[in-house]
Every structure is written in C-alpha cells, then in structure tokens.
Design a protein around this motif. Structure first.
Motif, PDB file in Angstrom:
ATOM      1  N   LYS A  47       0.840  -1.195   0.000  1.00 36.60           N
ATOM      2  CA  LYS A  47       0.000   0.000   0.000  1.00 36.60           C
ATOM      3  C   LYS A  47       0.879   1.249   0.000  1.00 36.60           C
ATOM      4  O   LYS A  47       1.832   1.340   0.755  1.00 36.60           O
ATOM      5  CB  LYS A  47      -0.897  -0.012   1.236  1.00 36.60           C
ATOM      6  N   ASP A  48       0.511   2.210  -0.831  1.00 35.19           N
ATOM      7  CA  ASP A  48       1.225   3.492  -0.933  1.00 35.19           C
ATOM      8  C   ASP A  48       2.738   3.314  -1.070  1.00 35.19           C
ATOM      9  O   ASP A  48       3.524   4.075  -0.493  1.00 35.19           O
ATOM     10  CB  ASP A  48       0.922   4.381   0.292  1.00 35.19           C
ATOM     11  N   GLY A  49       3.134   2.290  -1.797  1.00 27.16           N
ATOM     12  CA  GLY A  49       4.563   2.082  -2.033  1.00 27.16           C
ATOM     13  C   GLY A  49       5.317   1.460  -0.875  1.00 27.16           C
ATOM     14  O   GLY A  49       6.538   1.493  -0.850  1.00 27.16           O
ATOM     15  N   VAL A  50       4.586   0.907   0.088  1.00 31.46           N
ATOM     16  CA  VAL A  50       5.251   0.232   1.207  1.00 31.46           C
ATOM     17  C   VAL A  50       4.783  -1.218   1.269  1.00 31.46           C
ATOM     18  O   VAL A  50       3.581  -1.487   1.310  1.00 31.46           O
ATOM     19  CB  VAL A  50       4.975   0.934   2.568  1.00 31.46           C
ATOM     20  N   LEU A  51       5.738  -2.127   1.244  1.00 32.98           N
ATOM     21  CA  LEU A  51       5.423  -3.546   1.363  1.00 32.98           C
ATOM     22  C   LEU A  51       5.446  -3.900   2.842  1.00 32.98           C
ATOM     23  O   LEU A  51       6.389  -3.567   3.544  1.00 32.98           O
ATOM     24  CB  LEU A  51       6.463  -4.387   0.611  1.00 32.98           C
ATOM     25  N   GLU A  52       4.386  -4.555   3.294  1.00 34.52           N
ATOM     26  CA  GLU A  52       4.337  -4.938   4.703  1.00 34.52           C
ATOM     27  C   GLU A  52       4.169  -6.445   4.805  1.00 34.52           C
ATOM     28  O   GLU A  52       3.232  -7.013   4.258  1.00 34.52           O
ATOM     29  CB  GLU A  52       3.175  -4.218   5.400  1.00 34.52           C
ATOM     30  N   ILE A  53       5.110  -7.067   5.481  1.00 37.17           N
ATOM     31  CA  ILE A  53       5.071  -8.524   5.639  1.00 37.17           C
ATOM     32  C   ILE A  53       4.886  -8.828   7.115  1.00 37.17           C
ATOM     33  O   ILE A  53       5.633  -8.343   7.953  1.00 37.17           O
ATOM     34  CB  ILE A  53       6.381  -9.168   5.126  1.00 37.17           C
ATOM     35  N   VAL A  54       3.862  -9.623   7.396  1.00 34.77           N
ATOM     36  CA  VAL A  54       3.598  -9.994   8.781  1.00 34.77           C
ATOM     37  C   VAL A  54       3.944 -11.471   8.963  1.00 34.77           C
ATOM     38  O   VAL A  54       3.415 -12.331   8.272  1.00 34.77           O
ATOM     39  CB  VAL A  54       2.126  -9.712   9.183  1.00 34.77           C
TER      40      VAL A  54
ATOM     41  N   LYS B  51       8.431  13.851 -10.307  1.00 37.40           N
ATOM     42  CA  LYS B  51       7.995  12.625  -9.645  1.00 37.40           C
ATOM     43  C   LYS B  51       8.738  12.516  -8.324  1.00 37.40           C
ATOM     44  O   LYS B  51       9.967  12.474  -8.292  1.00 37.40           O
ATOM     45  CB  LYS B  51       8.295  11.405 -10.518  1.00 37.40           C
ATOM     46  N   ILE B  52       7.972  12.486  -7.249  1.00 34.54           N
ATOM     47  CA  ILE B  52       8.566  12.478  -5.918  1.00 34.54           C
ATOM     48  C   ILE B  52       8.207  11.190  -5.192  1.00 34.54           C
ATOM     49  O   ILE B  52       7.043  10.803  -5.134  1.00 34.54           O
ATOM     50  CB  ILE B  52       8.079  13.695  -5.095  1.00 34.54           C
ATOM     51  N   GLU B  53       9.224  10.547  -4.624  1.00 38.10           N
ATOM     52  CA  GLU B  53       8.992   9.289  -3.897  1.00 38.10           C
ATOM     53  C   GLU B  53       8.631   9.567  -2.452  1.00 38.10           C
ATOM     54  O   GLU B  53       9.435  10.102  -1.697  1.00 38.10           O
ATOM     55  CB  GLU B  53      10.255   8.429  -3.935  1.00 38.10           C
ATOM     56  N   MET B  54       7.416   9.206  -2.087  1.00 38.21           N
ATOM     57  CA  MET B  54       6.987   9.376  -0.702  1.00 38.21           C
ATOM     58  C   MET B  54       6.314   8.094  -0.221  1.00 38.21           C
ATOM     59  O   MET B  54       5.099   8.062  -0.014  1.00 38.21           O
ATOM     60  CB  MET B  54       6.037  10.578  -0.583  1.00 38.21           C
ATOM     61  N   PRO B  55       7.089   7.031  -0.041  1.00 42.29           N
ATOM     62  CA  PRO B  55       6.475   5.767   0.386  1.00 42.29           C
ATOM     63  C   PRO B  55       5.792   5.902   1.744  1.00 42.29           C
ATOM     64  O   PRO B  55       6.331   6.546   2.642  1.00 42.29           O
ATOM     65  CB  PRO B  55       7.667   4.800   0.440  1.00 42.29           C
TER      66      PRO B  55
END
Lengths: 155, 132
Positions: free
Chosen positions: A131-138, B44-48
């Motif tokens: 989500k939103d460019g963050v991978l979250e592994i539980v 383009k800006i990276e804001m994870p």
C-alpha cells in the motif's frame, strides 16, 4: 534480536572489509565466468537497497520495505526454511520518447534483500500487503520452527 | 522507540505571549526525478507510506511545496529490530518560474509516488515556424 539482516551492508563495513568483499566479488565473477555459470544473483541484485523497518510485536514480526513506484506484480516474497527474501524490480516509467531529464535522483533496477527469521516464525502463515509504495510482511510467531519452502503471494 | 514520530516538545521561553512548539513530525527530503516534455515539466517524488489524503501540494507565490505524512500504524507495544526508514514525513519545495501556467498544475499519487505535471505557458512552448 531475533530477525537479523542476512547480508551485511557493505557501506557500513570498515575499509579493509570493503576491499576484501570487493576482492571476493571479483574472484567470484571470474570463477563463474570460467565455469560458465550465470552471474551471482546477489551481485546482480545489489543495484539499490530499499529501506527496511522491522519490529517485533507480541504475536508477530512486521517487516516494512519502502518500494515507491514499484509495480505490485514485480515484487516477489519467498520464505525458504528460515530465510525471508524480497526481490523485485523497479522499472522507469516511460511516458514520452522526448523526455529531457533535469534531475534523476530515484533509483531503478532490481533489488533483493534477505532476512533470517527466528525459529519461532510461522513461515506457512506469512502475509504480505502493498500500500502506498510500502510492502508490509507480517510473520506470525509459533511454538516451533517449521522447515519448509513456500511461496507468499503479495495481495 | 515505539513510533516514527518524535514527542512534541513545548518550550516555555516566552511565557504568556508566544510559545514555540516543535513539530512532532520529522520531515525528510524525498528523492525526485524532474523531466521536461514539449508542453510541460513533470516532477515525480517518492513518498512511500504517504496516502493521497495525507499529501499536500501548495503553490504560494513562486513556491510549489509538497508535504506528505506517513501513516503511523504504531501505538501498540513493539520492539524495534531494524530501523532504516527515516522521519515521519516528507517535505520539498520548488521554485516555479514565469514560464509555467499557474492554473494548469496537475498532481496524482500512485504507489507512494507523487507525480506533478506543470504545463508551460503557451508562449514558451516550442513552435514550428512555416517557411514561406
């Protein structure tokens, strides 16, 4: 400390170890060339290292990885025995042909990071979300270690 | 360390009149790519970790500023094993020159990447000149 990074960050190594590591990589490269093996996966995947946060909670471990702009389909999460590996590729989006770059700060290409899971981890019940460019592994904790290789689908 | 936010500190060096509050958010400078096309500039800006709702794009005078807050899911007790991600938000500004049409700036957020398209004014776009 139960989950530790599998591969040592070369940036943090003192100079002699860096040179040692370089020597080892060069040797390995020549070895594989002469043997006709394909290039070492580790070497090919060291183009960029996404930032990772790992926390331990009561019932699980949570691994978060910053992967902005990476396509979900390009992310592969695997748990083999006690090693959790995340690999993938960030492709540069090409919208027009006449792109005239003024600034290129973002990293592109393939990445791979592996972590050693503690014996308590239940590798058969790992869940991953993006989500939103963050991978979250539980990674849930269990009473006993289970040695098997599974494929984790990124949902 | 339990969350990525730092605790807010209130300074009492100006009692009764003006109080300085330190932000609870630690902003970092996100990485960006900037390219130019025939009719626009694309940033383009990276804001994870920043959702569309938590992104703020603001044009004030000549400054185009971008702010993003990382959604904090902390709270419960946890033990930090590895912490490489920095800050709890992103902030970066750009100066917008005369050649940009202030009324035509588009922004969209996807997979932690904010894409802004700044259209050039008609008069600064390259033009084909017919030879008579």
């Amino acid at each position: 400390m139960s989950i530790v990074r599998w591969k040592q960050d070369q940036n943090l190594m003192p100079l002699p170890s860096v040179l040692e590591g370089m020597q080892r990589n060069i040797n390995r490269m020549f070895d594989s060339m002469f043997r006709g093996d394909r290039w070492d996966e580790e070497m090919a995947a060291s183009l960029w290292t996404p930032a990772v946060d790992i926390v331990e909670r009561d019932h699980d471990y949570v691994v978060k990885m910053d992967l902005p702009g990476v396509n979900r389909k390009e992310i592969q999460v695997t748990a083999r025995q006690d090693v959790l590996t995340v690999k993938g590729e960030k492709k540069q989006e090409k919208e027009t042909d006449d792109q005239n770059f003024h600034r290129v700060e973002r990293s592109y290409g393939s990445f791979q990071r592996s972590f050693t899971l503690p014996g308590l981890a239940r590798t058969d019940r790992i869940e991953a979300s993006f989500k939103d460019g963050v991978l979250e592994i539980v990674v849930p904790k269990a009473e006993e270690a289970k040695a098997k290789s599974i494929e984790v689908r990124v949902s | 360390m339990t969350t990525r936010n730092e605790v807010a500190v209130v300074r009492n060096d100006m009692p009764g009149h003006l109080t300085e509050t330190e932000s609870a958010i630690v902003y970092t400078r996100p990485t960006a790519d900037v390219y130019e096309t025939e009719d626009s500039f694309v940033v383009k800006i990276e804001m994870p970790g920043v959702s569309r709702e938590n992104t703020q794009v603001r044009l004030e005078h000549e400054t185009l500023s971008v702010k993003g807050l990382i959604e904090n899911k902390g709270g419960s007790e946890m033990n930090v094993i590895l912490s490489e991600m920095q800050g709890s938000g992103y902030e970066r500004s750009f100066r917008v020159g005369d050649g940009i049409d202030r009324e035509r700036i588009e922004a969209r957020s996807e997979q932690g990447v904010l894409t802004m398209k700044l259209y050039k004014k008609e008069e600064v776009r390259p033009r084909e000149i017919t030879i008579r």
